[in-house]
Scaffold this motif. Structure first.
Motif, mmCIF file in Angstrom:
data_model
loop_
_atom_site.group_PDB
_atom_site.id
_atom_site.type_symbol
_atom_site.label_atom_id
_atom_site.label_comp_id
_atom_site.label_asym_id
_atom_site.label_seq_id
_atom_site.Cartn_x
_atom_site.Cartn_y
_atom_site.Cartn_z
ATOM 1 N N TYR A 185 0.824 -1.210 0.000
ATOM 2 C CA TYR A 185 0.000 0.000 0.000
ATOM 3 C C TYR A 185 0.856 1.256 0.000
ATOM 4 C CZ TYR A 185 -3.667 -3.329 1.236
ATOM 5 O OH TYR A 185 -4.543 -4.390 1.241
ATOM 6 N N LEU A 186 2.061 1.140 -0.539
ATOM 7 C CA LEU A 186 2.985 2.277 -0.584
ATOM 8 C C LEU A 186 2.821 3.029 -1.901
ATOM 9 C CD1 LEU A 186 5.367 3.773 0.821
ATOM 10 C CD2 LEU A 186 6.885 2.297 -0.528
ATOM 11 N N PHE A 187 2.608 4.337 -1.809
ATOM 12 C CA PHE A 187 2.496 5.168 -3.006
ATOM 13 C C PHE A 187 3.767 5.980 -3.189
ATOM 14 C CE2 PHE A 187 1.725 9.155 -5.142
ATOM 15 C CZ PHE A 187 1.030 8.765 -6.269
ATOM 16 N N GLN A 188 4.317 5.937 -4.403
ATOM 17 C CA GLN A 188 5.472 6.754 -4.771
ATOM 18 C C GLN A 188 5.179 7.438 -6.096
ATOM 19 O OE1 GLN A 188 9.483 4.973 -3.888
ATOM 20 N NE2 GLN A 188 8.311 3.062 -3.870
ATOM 21 N N THR A 189 5.737 8.612 -6.284
ATOM 22 C CA THR A 189 5.477 9.402 -7.492
ATOM 23 C C THR A 189 6.429 9.023 -8.609
ATOM 24 O OG1 THR A 189 6.938 11.164 -6.725
ATOM 25 C CG2 THR A 189 4.596 11.336 -6.152
ATOM 26 N N VAL A 190 6.443 7.730 -8.964
ATOM 27 C CA VAL A 190 7.239 7.291 -10.097
ATOM 28 C C VAL A 190 6.494 7.632 -11.377
ATOM 29 C CG1 VAL A 190 8.402 5.475 -8.815
ATOM 30 C CG2 VAL A 190 6.221 4.989 -9.936
ATOM 31 N N CYS A 191 7.127 7.437 -12.510
ATOM 32 C CA CYS A 191 6.512 7.790 -13.793
ATOM 33 C C CYS A 191 5.168 7.080 -13.943
ATOM 34 C CB CYS A 191 7.442 7.414 -14.940
ATOM 35 S SG CYS A 191 6.823 7.892 -16.560
ATOM 36 N N PRO A 192 4.085 7.812 -14.159
ATOM 37 C CA PRO A 192 2.743 7.219 -14.149
ATOM 38 C C PRO A 192 2.340 6.482 -15.412
ATOM 39 C CG PRO A 192 2.588 9.557 -14.575
ATOM 40 C CD PRO A 192 4.051 9.273 -14.359
ATOM 41 N N GLY A 193 3.228 6.358 -16.383
ATOM 42 C CA GLY A 193 2.887 5.662 -17.619
ATOM 43 C C GLY A 193 2.622 6.610 -18.765
ATOM 44 N N ARG A 194 2.796 6.102 -19.981
ATOM 45 C CA ARG A 194 2.661 6.941 -21.168
ATOM 46 C C ARG A 194 1.244 7.472 -21.357
ATOM 47 N NH1 ARG A 194 6.943 6.578 -24.786
ATOM 48 N NH2 ARG A 194 8.545 5.044 -24.235
ATOM 49 N N LYS A 195 0.273 6.628 -21.068
ATOM 50 C CA LYS A 195 -1.111 7.058 -21.286
ATOM 51 C C LYS A 195 -1.467 8.239 -20.394
ATOM 52 C CE LYS A 195 -5.705 5.145 -21.997
ATOM 53 N NZ LYS A 195 -6.520 3.909 -22.018
ATOM 54 N N THR A 196 -1.019 8.211 -19.170
ATOM 55 C CA THR A 196 -1.278 9.324 -18.261
ATOM 56 C C THR A 196 -0.552 10.578 -18.708
ATOM 57 O OG1 THR A 196 -1.620 7.820 -16.394
ATOM 58 C CG2 THR A 196 -1.064 10.098 -15.879
ATOM 59 N N LEU A 197 0.684 10.432 -19.136
ATOM 60 C CA LEU A 197 1.457 11.593 -19.570
ATOM 61 C C LEU A 197 0.863 12.234 -20.817
ATOM 62 C CD1 LEU A 197 5.127 10.331 -19.032
ATOM 63 C CD2 LEU A 197 3.780 11.840 -17.556
ATOM 64 N N LYS A 198 0.135 11.457 -21.611
ATOM 65 C CA LYS A 198 -0.456 11.980 -22.845
ATOM 66 C C LYS A 198 -1.868 12.527 -22.628
ATOM 67 C CE LYS A 198 0.024 9.711 -26.610
ATOM 68 N NZ LYS A 198 -0.028 8.632 -27.614
#
Length: 785
Positions: free
Chosen positions: A660-673
């Motif tokens: 249940y740990l959240f980190q602000t890693v890259c959210p994926g290409r679809k999110t970035l677009k």
């Protein structure tokens, strides 16, 4: 014949003050038989009107010149001459011709708009209709209503008896004999063909419909690079009839949108679902951006029409052709908020009409105009409460001006529905409902394939004859409307939800109760944790850097360039007037306690908490998940990731095993677009690539304490994304993590987001947190972290 360029009126000739047609504004409603094109600019200027015979299409049964003297674009008329239409001639006892009509002599013939000739005291033609004796009964479009009376009930009659009579030839017609008008369809321009989206040859004859693509808008459409590489003409929903082909039309239009062409990244060109979702995501992003610009400029234009115009000009659309059966990439249960969304993905081509139809060649080689999709949006008296049947009313006759109401005609869409009854082809059904989140809005849901089983004619409460069609849903399809109806029932009365383990998992901490259900097995609930509604920071908020507030009175306005919060967000307020996030940013700054504006300011969205009916449910193979009873619109706030903030310096390997740990890693290409394509409207691109993405130091654990967000599972094709938001402190390294809808989310759809990619190597597989992914999407990475 057009006016010569050297024409100069003599002193005894009067010339009308003709204005360009684009400056003429119609006035509705007009009296029966009179259509007013514009209002006079001064008291001395006569209005430009034409008076028509009353009939089924008032104002279009005949056409005379604008004004009582000369005609626009024609030669001057002498005394006792007839008025001319555009390009016509007149003389003493001469001719009068309307658009596409024939000349008329004095006491002779008068032409209708695209109609045939009529003699004075003889016959007058309607808009594409048949002839009628002046002073006698009028027949419009070949259908006679003789015997129908508003105060005499009409028994239900099979529509098959209402088939129109084919018009005979007009050879030898004279003023003393009846003249039959050519049907309106004969005046329609030929529809050009478009490049098919069928790349691979299919030798299989499994599909019942062999469909060739035709333009849905009547113009050639350039094939987008983003849409290449997959088959779109196969019938996803088939029928017992085989050998159906769409009638081909010759192409005569040039390609559009060649300058500054914008194409979508073809990383998922083999998946039609990805194509449809990306087209819709681009449309919605453009719409929100235009809405933001219009609000700042205080203009009230339709942002959805602007977005669709841009996409059509750039050829950014999917399934650009009419077809019988299912549409590639569109799934049953998909929801839409604008009719233009249905059009740009090829589900329902007309932007306003409720019946979409086309000409197809069946096995007997006869060309028939058959219906392919209908939208039941509650405009007519439709019986749409049943989940597997639909009684649909035909089109026409239902005018807002009661004086213009008339019986429906067996033509165009109505005729196509009747042909579909005999051909037994499947028809896509889109149901429209009131938007529970917006009183004036609507939601459209694709409910799958239906067939027409019977049709009849009956009189409505308004006193007109209306065609009725009973459609029955094809068996074996996923549920669509049934889920919508069921979820609305639960919202109204949560006690009707079955298999409930706990009526409110939040124990009153949330604005609305969170239902805990298990429809899968006998497990009684998730592991123990403390439900909290606010993030637990390591330090008190009072010790953190304060956030600079604005000095706006009452509320922040998009037109106020001096608003401090607007300047922090790049010069624009981040939310629309309805609370939708316009685009994803590195940081969103909402108004907080340090601002002078009220709590009702439009820039206070996420801090007010979630307003959605959630339920935590047991999944088949992914533990517990989260979904909503409500439809969720793209850009809507969903919830905040709540838990305990972990000190980055004390982060250890044991913490990395926290599920249940959240980190602000890259959210994926679809999110970035998800951001709009700024280059489409002449702005600089703001997209972020995975290589340039910079994570934040904040880490939040919801293992021991958290809220509903801890139940959101990972997906490589997510429908939600996280966004950093600040409103109660100024430490940008430790913001609030808010979730927003990546796309329109139907009720009872699991809410997911992309956990991101981290690990020892570039693939992420070497990470100690890497787990096998079970999202089931076509572009699944096979793991998540």
């Amino acid at each position: 014949m057009s006016r010569p360029s050297s024409f100069v009126p003599t002193p005894d000739q009067d010339v009308l003050d003709i204005k360009p047609l684009r400056t003429l504004s119609p006035m509705f409603p007009a009296p029966l038989g009179v259509n007013t094109f514009n209002q006079p600019s001064s008291p001395g200027t006569p209005p430009m009107v034409f008076v028509t015979t009353a009939g089924q299409f008032p104002g279009l049964r005949s056409f005379s010149a604008f004004g009582a003297q000369d005609a626009a674009g024609g030669r001057p008329a002498s005394s006792n001459a007839q008025a001319t239409g555009f390009g016509g001639q007149s003389g003493n006892g001469g001719h009068a011709a309307g658009f596409g009509g024939q000349p008329a002599g004095s006491g002779g013939q008068a032409t209708g708009f695209c109609g045939q000739s009529a003699g004075n005291g003889g016959h007058a033609t309607g808009f594409g209709g048949q002839s009628a004796v002046y002073g006698g009964k009028t027949a419009a479009n070949g259908t006679s209503n003789a015997g129908a009376s508003a105060d005499v009930p009409i028994d239900a009659t099979p529509i098959s008896v209402c088939k129109p009579t084919p018009p005979p030839t007009n050879a030898g017609a004279s003023a003393g004999t009846p003249i039959y008008a050519t049907p309106l369809a004969a005046y329609k321009p030929k529809t050009p063909n478009v490049i098919q989206l069928d790349d691979d040859d299919d030798d299989n004859d499994d599909d019942d419909y062999a469909v060739n693509q035709t333009s849905a808008s009547g113009r050639a459409i350039k094939r987008p690079y983003r849409l290449s590489g997959y088959r779109t003409s196969g019938g996803l929903g088939s029928d017992s009839n085989s050998g159906v082909k769409i009638k081909r039309h010759k192409s005569s239009n040039r390609m559009a949108g060649t300058d500054h062409e914008f194409t979508l990244e073809p990383h998922s060109s083999s998946d039609p679902r990805e194509v449809v979702e990306e087209v819709l995501m681009t449309f919605e992003a453009l719409r929100r951006r235009h809405l933001q610009l219009d609000e700042a400029q205080e203009t009230g234009k339709r942002a959805d029409l602007k977005a669709s115009a841009i996409m059509n000009a750039k050829n950014l659309r999917a399934n650009a052709g009419r077809r019988i059966g299912g549409v590639p990439g569109v799934e049953i249960g998909d929801i839409f908020y604008f009719r233009m969304e249905l059009s740009i993905i090829g589900l329902h081509a007309p932007s306003m009409a409720g019946i979409d139809y086309m000409t197809a060649t069946f096995g007997d080689r006869d060309d028939d105009s058959v219906a392919i999709c209908i939208v039941a949006a509650g405009v007519y008296e439709n019986d749409d409460d049943a989940t597997d049947t639909l009684v649909y009313s035909g089109s026409g006759g239902n005018n807002r001006n009661n004086e213009d109401m008339h019986d429906q005609k067996l033509e165009r869409g109505n005729l196509a529905l009747e042909r579909s009854l005999s051909r037994k082809n499947v028809i896509r059904v889109v149901r429209g409902y009131k938007d529970p989140g917006c009183l004036a809005g609507k939601i459209y849901m694709y409910d799958g394939l239906y067939k027409i089983h019977e049709s009849w004619k009956e009189r409505t409460r308004a006193g007109i004859n209306c065609f009725k069609y009973k459609l029955v849903r094809e068996p074996g399809q996923p549920e669509g409307f049934a889920i919508w109806k069921m979820s609305r029932k639960w919202v109204a009365n949560p006690d009707t939800r079955g298999n409930v383990l706990h009526p409110d998992l939040s124990s009153g901490a949330e604005y609305l109760p969170v239902c805990l259900v298990n429809d899968v097995n006998s497990e009684k609930g998730p592991g123990l944790f403390t439900y909290i509604s606010e993030v637990k920071y390591l330090k008190p908020l009072s010790s953190l850097k304060p956030l600079q507030g604005c000095r706006c009175v009452s509320a922040c306005l998009p037109t106020d360039s001096t608003c401090g919060c607007s300047q922090c967000n790049g010069g624009n307020l981040p939310y629309s007037s309805t609370g939708l996030l316009v685009c994803r940013k590195p940081m969103i700054y909402e108004c907080g306690e340090s601002c002078l504006c009220s709590v009702n300011c439009r820039n206070r969205v996420t801090q007010k908490g979630a307003k959605i009916h959630f339920e935590v449910f047991r999944t088949e193979n992914r533990g517990w998940g989260l979904r909503s009873w409500d439809p969720i619109r793209a850009g809507s706030f969903i919830c905040e990731y709540v838990g305990e903030v972990i000190d980055d310096e004390k982060f250890s390997l044991d913490d990395s095993k926290d599920d249940y740990l959240f980190q602000t890693v890259c959210p994926g290409r679809k999110t970035l677009k998800w951001n709009y394509g700024p280059e489409l409207i002449g702005e600089q691109s703001a997209n972020v690539s995975p290589d340039t993405f910079e994570p934040l130091p904040i880490k939040i654990s919801a293992k021991k304490m958290g809220n509903i967000s801890r139940f959101m599972n990972h997906s490589c094709a997510p429908n939600a994304f996280w966004q950093p938001v600040q409103f109660d402190h100024g430490d940008d390294g430790h913001p609030h993590i808010m979730f927003f809808a990546l796309k329109h989310i139907p009720p009872m759809t699991e809410l997911t987001y992309d956990y991101g990619e981290i690990g020892a190597d570039s693939s992420g597989i070497g990470s100690p947190r890497a787990k096998s992914c079970l999202c089931g999407s076509s572009n699944c990475r096979g793991y998540f972290c």
